[in-house]
Design an enzyme around this catalytic site. Sequence first.
Site, PDB file in Angstrom:
ATOM      1  N   LYS A   1       0.791  -1.312   0.159  1.00 30.68           N
ATOM      2  CA  LYS A   1      -0.076  -0.035   0.096  1.00 30.68           C
ATOM      3  C   LYS A   1       0.719   1.197  -0.025  1.00 30.68           C
ATOM      4  O   LYS A   1       0.631   2.332  -0.735  1.00 30.68           O
ATOM      5  CB  LYS A   1      -0.943  -0.065   1.035  1.00 30.68           C
TER       6      LYS A   1
ATOM      7  N   LYS B   1      -5.171 -10.888  -7.297  1.00 33.40           N
ATOM      8  CA  LYS B   1      -6.324 -11.068  -6.758  1.00 33.40           C
ATOM      9  C   LYS B   1      -7.474  -9.998  -6.860  1.00 33.40           C
ATOM     10  O   LYS B   1      -7.253  -8.964  -7.332  1.00 33.40           O
ATOM     11  CB  LYS B   1      -6.052 -11.194  -5.148  1.00 33.40           C
TER      12      LYS B   1
ATOM     13  N   LYS C   1     -10.718  -3.967  -4.958  1.00 32.01           N
ATOM     14  CA  LYS C   1     -11.271  -2.652  -5.631  1.00 32.01           C
ATOM     15  C   LYS C   1     -10.044  -1.744  -6.090  1.00 32.01           C
ATOM     16  O   LYS C   1     -10.467  -0.802  -6.944  1.00 32.01           O
ATOM     17  CB  LYS C   1     -12.030  -1.975  -4.500  1.00 32.01           C
TER      18      LYS C   1
HETATM   19  P1  AMP Z   1     -10.721  -5.489   2.648  1.00 29.68           P
HETATM   20  O1  AMP Z   1     -11.601  -5.159   1.515  1.00 29.68           O
HETATM   21  O2  AMP Z   1      -9.403  -5.420   2.220  1.00 29.68           O
HETATM   22  O3  AMP Z   1     -11.267  -4.890   3.886  1.00 29.68           O
HETATM   23  O4  AMP Z   1     -11.047  -7.209   2.705  1.00 29.68           O
HETATM   24  C1  AMP Z   1     -12.088  -7.740   3.548  1.00 29.68           C
HETATM   25  C2  AMP Z   1     -12.091  -9.143   3.560  1.00 29.68           C
HETATM   26  O5  AMP Z   1     -12.259  -9.625   2.343  1.00 29.68           O
HETATM   27  C3  AMP Z   1     -10.821  -9.758   4.025  1.00 29.68           C
HETATM   28  O6  AMP Z   1     -11.146 -10.776   4.867  1.00 29.68           O
HETATM   29  C4  AMP Z   1     -10.029 -10.258   2.993  1.00 29.68           C
HETATM   30  O7  AMP Z   1      -9.181 -11.103   3.300  1.00 29.68           O
HETATM   31  C5  AMP Z   1     -11.442 -10.514   2.118  1.00 29.68           C
HETATM   32  N1  AMP Z   1     -10.905 -10.528   0.548  1.00 29.68           N
HETATM   33  C6  AMP Z   1     -10.476  -9.459   0.174  1.00 29.68           C
HETATM   34  N2  AMP Z   1     -10.209  -9.545  -1.230  1.00 29.68           N
HETATM   35  C7  AMP Z   1     -10.511 -10.845  -1.423  1.00 29.68           C
HETATM   36  C8  AMP Z   1     -10.002 -11.716  -2.586  1.00 29.68           C
HETATM   37  N3  AMP Z   1     -10.054 -11.306  -3.742  1.00 29.68           N
HETATM   38  N4  AMP Z   1     -10.399 -13.149  -2.267  1.00 29.68           N
HETATM   39  C9  AMP Z   1     -10.721 -13.638  -1.138  1.00 29.68           C
HETATM   40  N5  AMP Z   1     -11.027 -12.911  -0.328  1.00 29.68           N
HETATM   41  C10 AMP Z   1     -10.708 -11.516  -0.244  1.00 29.68           C
END
Ligand code: AMP
Length: 338
Positions: free
Chosen positions: A118, A199, A202
Amino acid sequence: MSAADRKPRVFSGIQPTSDSFHLGNYLGALRQWVAMQETTDALYCVVDLHAITVEHEPKVLRERSRVSAAQLLALGLDPERCTLFIQSQVPEHPMLSWILGSETGMGEASRMTQFKDKSAKQERTTVGLFTYPMLMAADILLYQTDQVPVGEDQRQHLELTRDLAIRFNGTYGKTFTVPEPYIVKETATIKDLTDPDKKMSKSSSGPRGCLYLLDEPNAMRKKIKSAVTDSEASVRYDPENKAGVSNLLTIYSSLTGDSIEKLESAYAGKGYGDFKGDLADVVADTLGPIATATREILDDRAELDRILTMGAEKARAMAAPTLNKTYKKVGFYPPVTR
Ligand code: AMP
Ligand code: TRP
């Protein structure tokens, strides 16, 4: 109630950093959140304190916190069966985070790959982004958490949380439960639809690569139909050589409950067109109602605020014993929080 009868304690959080959650969030984490509220004592948190570690717009952040909470309710979280709250309404989190920051070595904090990724993308990196994992550790350790349902990208933060709990307990005597990550292998990393080596995210996916829960059903269909595949024209699970098709099979299988093998034989001899067309319908039919339910929940602002205030009050009461204990152990006066 004896310790053996106690339900496992579960904690997880999600950042309110976009207007909609995406399919990776849903399959990697949020679906487990909904299932786990039935069998565990679960707390779920919209982590807005984490969201200000990168640039943000105050009005947009507050709105996104609301929309995030509404989506979680629309997905099936039930405030009677879990504790749902906004992180900034529970000051015990930053209070414990300060203590944990003072137990963390610069070296171990510097190894966090999410910080490196980041900060490389930012023009200006904040101290908050660097100390982000200690706040996440505080979120978890405040509640004597046993299990943390997250996607694979959070594993390293969970390791740090465990190290901090073990070290603190070693220095000051048993204070924190040492939590376990709960990562579902099959959906641990959902891939970008147009660049399946990355992966789904957003921030790094292009407009067609990331499928949002609040997309219109037709937009969802389009994204699935334009997903990158390969030139072999055979629906076969092989993540090394066929990352795109394998990702679509994972999505299909986890949304319908059909095994990958069953899907492979159902589409044997058929091209990608049929496969993608069917998956597009599965995705739109499964996720479409979530958007409708989210809008309904957002229409009753007072009720949503009531649910979140109730959640924050419950969370504060649950956090207080651990914070009091920790304050005592490190040599502080007792906290005065009310
Ligand atoms: P975040 O949007 O980074 O706050 O992620 C929220 C949750 O979604 C966390 O538990 C991440 O590990 C999970 N997550 C985010 N992107 C992915 C992805 N591409 N595949 C699986 N889990 C994800
Ligand atoms: N860092 C997590 C993410 O980006 C969000 C988060 C914050 C979290 N605090 C947490 C997840 C506590 C699990 C437990 O996805």
